[in-house]
Design a protein around this motif. Structure first.
Motif, mmCIF file in Angstrom:
data_model
loop_
_atom_site.group_PDB
_atom_site.id
_atom_site.type_symbol
_atom_site.label_atom_id
_atom_site.label_comp_id
_atom_site.label_asym_id
_atom_site.label_seq_id
_atom_site.Cartn_x
_atom_site.Cartn_y
_atom_site.Cartn_z
ATOM 1 N N ASP A 169 -9.232 7.171 -1.592
ATOM 2 C CA ASP A 169 -9.619 6.510 -0.545
ATOM 3 C C ASP A 169 -8.309 5.674 -0.250
ATOM 4 O O ASP A 169 -7.336 5.855 -0.721
ATOM 5 N N ARG A 170 -8.800 4.604 0.986
ATOM 6 C CA ARG A 170 -7.382 3.872 1.371
ATOM 7 C C ARG A 170 -7.492 2.597 0.745
ATOM 8 O O ARG A 170 -8.713 2.067 0.469
ATOM 9 N N GLY A 171 -6.464 2.116 0.409
ATOM 10 C CA GLY A 171 -6.133 0.741 0.010
ATOM 11 C C GLY A 171 -4.977 0.426 -0.436
ATOM 12 O O GLY A 171 -4.087 1.409 -0.859
ATOM 13 N N SER A 172 -4.497 -0.896 -0.954
ATOM 14 C CA SER A 172 -3.224 -1.064 -1.213
ATOM 15 C C SER A 172 -3.045 -1.774 -2.393
ATOM 16 O O SER A 172 -2.205 -2.559 -2.801
ATOM 17 N N GLU A 173 -4.067 -2.050 -3.166
ATOM 18 C CA GLU A 173 -4.170 -2.829 -4.258
ATOM 19 C C GLU A 173 -3.342 -2.215 -5.592
ATOM 20 O O GLU A 173 -2.955 -1.091 -5.525
ATOM 21 N N PRO A 174 -2.949 -3.154 -6.467
ATOM 22 C CA PRO A 174 -1.944 -2.743 -7.453
ATOM 23 C C PRO A 174 -2.570 -1.487 -8.233
ATOM 24 O O PRO A 174 -3.795 -1.241 -8.323
ATOM 25 N N ALA A 175 -1.612 -0.498 -8.576
ATOM 26 C CA ALA A 175 -1.987 0.824 -9.253
ATOM 27 C C ALA A 175 -1.198 0.901 -10.458
ATOM 28 O O ALA A 175 -0.002 0.122 -10.773
ATOM 29 N N ASP A 176 -1.487 1.884 -11.445
ATOM 30 C CA ASP A 176 -0.582 2.209 -12.525
ATOM 31 C C ASP A 176 0.857 2.805 -12.369
ATOM 32 O O ASP A 176 1.706 2.610 -12.710
ATOM 33 N N ALA A 177 0.719 3.540 -11.089
ATOM 34 C CA ALA A 177 1.930 4.104 -10.294
ATOM 35 C C ALA A 177 1.802 4.260 -8.823
ATOM 36 O O ALA A 177 1.064 4.328 -8.389
ATOM 37 N N THR A 178 2.965 3.905 -8.273
ATOM 38 C CA THR A 178 3.120 3.740 -6.773
ATOM 39 C C THR A 178 4.241 4.817 -6.597
ATOM 40 O O THR A 178 5.378 4.892 -6.846
ATOM 41 N N VAL A 179 3.686 5.666 -5.433
ATOM 42 C CA VAL A 179 4.832 6.634 -4.809
ATOM 43 C C VAL A 179 4.849 6.279 -3.516
ATOM 44 O O VAL A 179 4.225 6.230 -2.685
ATOM 45 N N VAL A 180 6.254 6.265 -2.988
ATOM 46 C CA VAL A 180 6.420 6.355 -1.657
ATOM 47 C C VAL A 180 7.232 7.357 -1.193
ATOM 48 O O VAL A 180 8.395 7.538 -1.783
ATOM 49 N N LEU A 181 6.696 7.589 -0.197
ATOM 50 C CA LEU A 181 7.417 9.201 0.612
ATOM 51 C C LEU A 181 7.091 8.994 1.964
ATOM 52 O O LEU A 181 6.411 8.567 2.547
ATOM 53 N N SER A 182 7.642 9.995 2.645
ATOM 54 C CA SER A 182 7.602 10.096 3.917
ATOM 55 C C SER A 182 6.541 11.003 4.432
ATOM 56 O O SER A 182 5.926 11.579 3.554
ATOM 57 N N ALA A 183 5.828 10.845 5.644
ATOM 58 C CA ALA A 183 4.753 11.646 6.039
ATOM 59 C C ALA A 183 5.134 13.176 5.900
ATOM 60 O O ALA A 183 4.544 13.932 5.841
#
Length: 114
Positions: A27-41
């Protein structure tokens, strides 16, 4: 839980991916997580179509991760394999290899199998 930030232009989208008992909830959301991955579209598209692999993208520095990196090893199995990929033994007589392995196991005594 893994948070995926898909960057595009000045903004981006956040996707939460939770894995529970062999089920995946996205689902959509931006709360803290165990791991965060940042990447391009573009990379995200390649990952969900099987054209690229997450670990390879991390090694090429095309994606970044913050948090529990080991969690990504579990997470990557939810992305599809590359189109046309499979067991390479199938392309070179894999069935004969399996037959020989089965024969070897059948000839071994129970003590050898333990």
């Amino acid at each position: 839980m893994v948070l995926i930030k898909v960057e595009e232009g000045d903004g981006g989208e956040f996707w939460r991916v939770a894995m529970r008992d062999r089920a995946v909830v996205v689902d959509r959301g931006s709360e803290p997580a165990d791991a965060t991955v940042v990447l391009s579209a573009d990379l995200f598209h390649d990952l969900i179509t099987g054209a690229d692999q997450l670990i390879a993208a991390l090694l090429r520095n095309e994606a970044t991760v913050v948090g529990e990196v080991a969690l990504l090893l579990v997470f990557r199995r939810f992305f599809p394999s590359a189109p046309g990929s499979g067991d390479p033994r199938d392309a070179v007589g894999g069935s004969r290899w399996r037959e020989r392995m089965d024969e070897t196991v059948a000839r071994s005594t129970p003590a050898e199998r333990a």
